[in-house]
Design an enzyme around this catalytic site. Structure first.
Site, PDB file in Angstrom:
ATOM      1  N   HIS A  22      48.163  44.235  29.252  1.00  0.00           N
ATOM      2  CA  HIS A  22      49.020  43.001  29.472  1.00  0.00           C
ATOM      3  C   HIS A  22      48.229  41.666  29.049  1.00  0.00           C
ATOM      4  CE1 HIS A  22      46.959  42.804  33.232  1.00  0.00           C
ATOM      5  NE2 HIS A  22      47.337  44.048  33.739  1.00  0.00           N
ATOM      6  N   GLU A  23      49.210  40.711  29.693  1.00  0.00           N
ATOM      7  CA  GLU A  23      48.660  39.511  29.256  1.00  0.00           C
ATOM      8  C   GLU A  23      47.201  39.073  30.037  1.00  0.00           C
ATOM      9  OE1 GLU A  23      49.098  36.561  27.276  1.00  0.00           O
ATOM     10  OE2 GLU A  23      50.412  38.124  26.123  1.00  0.00           O
ATOM     11  N   GLY A  24      47.282  39.611  31.330  1.00  0.00           N
ATOM     12  CA  GLY A  24      45.812  39.455  32.041  1.00  0.00           C
ATOM     13  C   GLY A  24      44.657  40.191  31.332  1.00  0.00           C
ATOM     14  N   HIS A  25      44.593  41.462  30.811  1.00  0.00           N
ATOM     15  CA  HIS A  25      43.552  41.875  29.956  1.00  0.00           C
ATOM     16  C   HIS A  25      43.396  41.014  28.623  1.00  0.00           C
ATOM     17  CE1 HIS A  25      45.504  45.798  31.810  1.00  0.00           C
ATOM     18  NE2 HIS A  25      44.200  45.793  32.086  1.00  0.00           N
TER      19      HIS A  25
ATOM     20  N   GLN B  50      39.525  38.076  38.319  1.00  0.00           N
ATOM     21  CA  GLN B  50      39.600  37.770  39.584  1.00  0.00           C
ATOM     22  C   GLN B  50      40.422  38.533  40.457  1.00  0.00           C
ATOM     23  OE1 GLN B  50      39.768  33.523  40.964  1.00  0.00           O
ATOM     24  NE2 GLN B  50      41.137  34.521  42.479  1.00  0.00           N
TER      25      GLN B  50
ATOM     26  N   ASP C 237      40.818  41.703  40.520  1.00  0.00           N
ATOM     27  CA  ASP C 237      40.147  42.590  41.320  1.00  0.00           C
ATOM     28  C   ASP C 237      38.993  42.022  41.848  1.00  0.00           C
ATOM     29  OD1 ASP C 237      41.777  45.223  40.422  1.00  0.00           O
ATOM     30  OD2 ASP C 237      41.462  44.281  38.602  1.00  0.00           O
TER      31      ASP C 237
ATOM     32  N   VAL D 130      46.236  36.118  35.916  1.00  0.00           N
ATOM     33  CA  VAL D 130      47.317  36.027  35.050  1.00  0.00           C
ATOM     34  C   VAL D 130      48.449  36.318  35.460  1.00  0.00           C
ATOM     35  CG1 VAL D 130      48.208  36.191  32.597  1.00  0.00           C
ATOM     36  CG2 VAL D 130      45.796  35.780  32.941  1.00  0.00           C
TER      37      VAL D 130
ATOM     38  N   ARG E 120      50.065  48.453  37.060  1.00  0.00           N
ATOM     39  CA  ARG E 120      50.858  49.420  37.975  1.00  0.00           C
ATOM     40  C   ARG E 120      52.177  48.762  38.360  1.00  0.00           C
ATOM     41  NH1 ARG E 120      45.165  50.595  40.300  1.00  0.00           N
ATOM     42  NH2 ARG E 120      44.888  52.634  39.936  1.00  0.00           N
TER      43      ARG E 120
END
Ligand code: AMP
Length: 282
Positions: free
Chosen positions: A31-34, A145, A147, A173, A184
């Site tokens: 997703h956009e975070g990755h 951040q 995690d 994000v 998840r």
């Protein structure tokens, strides 16, 4: 883009490169975070390696290892679109062959928060991240951040074991409604998804109180609990105000602190956090 499963092939490929290498470890279902981590790695390095591996060693026996989403072709296309040079996508046997018996275990910062609720989780994380570091030999590695405890423990490990890798921790994000992006989130029902931004609202309320001068950790935790109580689908697992390095609970917030929480929606656990004062980095 090269895709390799064998850590020896990854190391050979990497050693043939000149210039710096950035590594982005992921479990996929991107997703956009990755992708924000990949973009930063791309901007700061000559070569980018991403890993795609659902690491069985970091899942407990009753957790979601088998049902964790694995949209491999979509993930590879997304990495390719971001200019990743090499995807390290091992099978379980490539990293844990028969007879595997050696682990990297966290120090006391691993006993708090997620470490207290998921026995063995961070032992699995630190071990697999060590193995990724050995295969890729990155100059920099990028973590979210989102995690926070994972990032703190990996930074500690890199310092303690004299690893020649710079650990970068990147901002969380979020969706437009404030929900932190997570693979998840796909587990949520439509009703749970609508309710899930309550995590971000609860953290925001406590961060505002902190900005207005509240320093008492119990009062900040109470603010989080009160906001969450307004959402019947949300069950608070824990809320913590912790030292950002030791992760031990704080009675009051002097300097920086990590305000984090886990909330369950049905069987799905959602994590979120903010570093106080709001806007500070981990
Ligand atoms: P995962 O695939 O869940 O193991 O996550 C891979 C990396 O992406 C970890 O360093 C996560 O902290 C990071 N990450 C996951 N979600 C987010 C997010 N919403 N924002 C920033 N980084 C994230």
């Amino acid at each position: 883009m090269i895709v390799a499963a064998d850590p020896r092939k990854v190391r050979r490929t990497r050693r043939a490169w000149a210039g710096t290498v950035g590594l982005v470890p992921t479990m996929g279902a991107l997703h956009e975070g990755h992708l924000s981590l990949v973009r930063r790695a791309r901007a700061e390095n000559d070569h980018v390696v991403a890993s795609l591996f659902v690491n069985p060693a970091q899942f407990g026996p009753s957790e979601d290892f088998t049902r964790y989403p694995r949209p491999r072709e979509r993930d590879l296309a997304l990495f390719s679109g971001e200019g990743v040079d090499l995807v390290f996508a091992p099978e379980v046997d490539d990293l844990y062959p028969p007879g595997f018996a050696t682990w990297v275990v966290p120090g006391p910062a691993g006993d708090h928060l997620e470490g207290a609720r998921r026995p063995g989780h961070f032992r699995g994380v630190l071990t697999v991240v060590s193995k990724l570091f050995h295969a890729v030999e990155p100059d920099r590695a990028y973590f979210g951040q989102k995690d926070a405890q994972q990032a703190v423990l990996i930074r500690r490990m890199a310092a303690d074991l004299d690893l020649a890798v710079e650990i970068a921790v990147c901002p969380i994000v979020r969706e437009e409604d404030g929900l932190a992006r997570s693979s998840r989130n796909a587990y949520l029902t439509p009703e749970e998804r609508r309710a899930a931004p309550v995590l971000h609202r609860a953290l925001g309320a406590a961060a505002s109180a902190h900005a207005a001068g509240e320093r008492d950790a119990a009062a900040l935790r109470r603010i989080v609990r009160d906001v969450l109580a307004s959402e019947p689908l949300a069950a608070l697992d824990y809320v913590s105000v912790a030292d950002p390095v030791s992760l031990a609970e704080r009675a009051s917030v002097e300097g920086r602190a990590l305000l984090s929480l886990v909330v369950r929606f049905g069987a799905t656990r959602l994590l979120d956090n903010v570093v106080l004062p709001a806007g500070e980095k981990l």
